[in-house]
Design an enzyme around this catalytic site. Structure first.
Site, short mmCIF file in Angstrom:
data_model
loop_
_atom_site.label_atom_id
_atom_site.label_comp_id
_atom_site.label_asym_id
_atom_site.label_seq_id
_atom_site.Cartn_x
_atom_site.Cartn_y
_atom_site.Cartn_z
N PRO A 16 0.85 -1.20 0.00
CG PRO A 16 0.08 -0.95 2.20
CD PRO A 16 0.83 -1.89 1.30
CB CYS A 100 1.92 5.26 7.96
SG CYS A 100 2.22 6.86 7.16
#
Length: 351
Positions: A16, A100
């Site tokens: 992703p 992240c």
């Protein structure tokens, strides 16, 4: 590797990436051999507020399956509600982002920020697993910094919370995307895990993917920035796993796939954003080609897609002349991995 009804031996997976893994790029990578693809990460708060940008990221197509929707957040109730919204979009499984590293995510206690609050990370995971019928997986990093490598604890916590697989990026949050991914922690995590482990970090070539499998014994290999402008890496990695080393794509193929990608991006995002978000791909599509710097400089500044396609086709004819003259290799640009990272890092968030 088994996740719910998905059962693929040693899958090669598309990571992703924010503003990269939209449907156009996912479908292109799928066509070139990606076994599983992930959406861009989606904010739980954006989903529950009904933000159009967040809900648009839920769109998936049958020709990209199996596909996971990845969500992030730092509140149990919001993550549960977001997971239910994501489930209604009918992905094959749901992935939770605990990796992240950016300030806007980790700095607010989501993504890799939850490595500093493992109790909350565990609670979010358990609640999401309980709330949805689909399999739930997660993606994380080896720890917050070099003094806090917590991946072995993370594996046990998330396993206990009920996830079906875990992707591990071999860097800490403090590293961001600098330095070198430490695959030894992926190997150690695999040794204690009872669920599939997918290795991630520093897969720039098909040989890197094969080396990750051999080094870590991971169940899957996830490719992030190494796939940008290079969907061919999936085809090459799949072939290499069968003992076949494919030749690199020709300049004809690179240019025409870049054009196709641009057209798909325009169809999905419209002219303005379709053009803008393709800019991060051109350096890799044209890597190793002759006298490319002026072409690349034009592509990353031009706003009209028609002019971009015209310039790419013109450049294809230039390359044909170089071949006819025997000067293609003489003028070929050398773009090593370090240079490639410098180009990609400022604009790409691999989640």
């Amino acid at each position: 590797m088994k996740i719910g009804t998905i059962d693929i031996d040693k899958p090669i997976v598309l990571a992703p990436m924010e503003d990269v893994t939209d449907p156009s790029f996912r479908r292109l990578c799928k066509r070139f051999g990606a076994d599983i693809v992930y959406t861009e990460f989606i904010s739980s708060e954006g989903l529950i507020r009904g933000a159009a940008r967040s809900h648009r990221k839920l769109k998936i197509f049958d020709d990209e399956r199996p596909v996971a929707i990845q969500i992030f957040g730092n509140d149990v109730d919001a993550m549960v509600e977001a997971a239910l919204i994501a489930e209604a979009a009918n992905p094959d499984f749901i992935d939770i982002n605990y990796g992240c590293p950016t300030k806007k995510v980790a700095g607010r206690g989501a993504g890799s920020g939850l490595l500093c609050n493992p109790t909350l990370m565990e609670a979010i995971t358990a609640a999401v697993v309980k709330a949805v019928k689909l399999p739930v997986t997660a993606k994380t990093r080896i720890g917050w910094d070099e003094h806090n490598i917590t991946i072995l604890d993370t594996v046990k916590r998330l396993e206990g919370a009920g996830i079906k697989a875990l992707t591990i990026h071999g860097r800490t949050r403090a590293q961001m995307f600098k330095g070198k991914a430490d695959w030894t922690w992926i190997k150690r995590a695999k040794e204690i895990a009872t669920i599939p482990i997918i290795g991630n970090g520093d897969i720039w070539t098909a040989k890197d993917a094969l080396r990750l499998f051999e080094t870590t014994k991971a169940d899957g290999a996830m490719i992030g920035r190494g796939a940008i402008g290079n969907p061919f890496i999936f085809r090459e990695a799949k072939a290499l796993m069968q003992g076949i080393e494919l030749p690199p794509p020709s300049f004809h193929e690179k240019i025409h796939v870049a054009i196709e990608h641009l057209k798909m991006s325009l169809e999905w995002k419209g002219e303005k954003y379709g053009v803008l978000e393709m800019r991060r791909h051109y350096a890799s599509y044209l890597k190793g080609m002759p006298n490319v710097s002026k072409v690349r400089d034009f592509l990353v500044r031009e706003e009209k897609w028609q002019n971009i396609i015209e310039r790419l086709l013109e450049y294809e004819r230039e390359c044909e002349r170089y071949v006819a003259e025997g000067t293609f290799d003489k003028y070929a640009e050398t773009l090593n991995d370090h240079s490639k990272r410098l180009i990609l890092e400022p604009v790409v968030v691999e989640n």
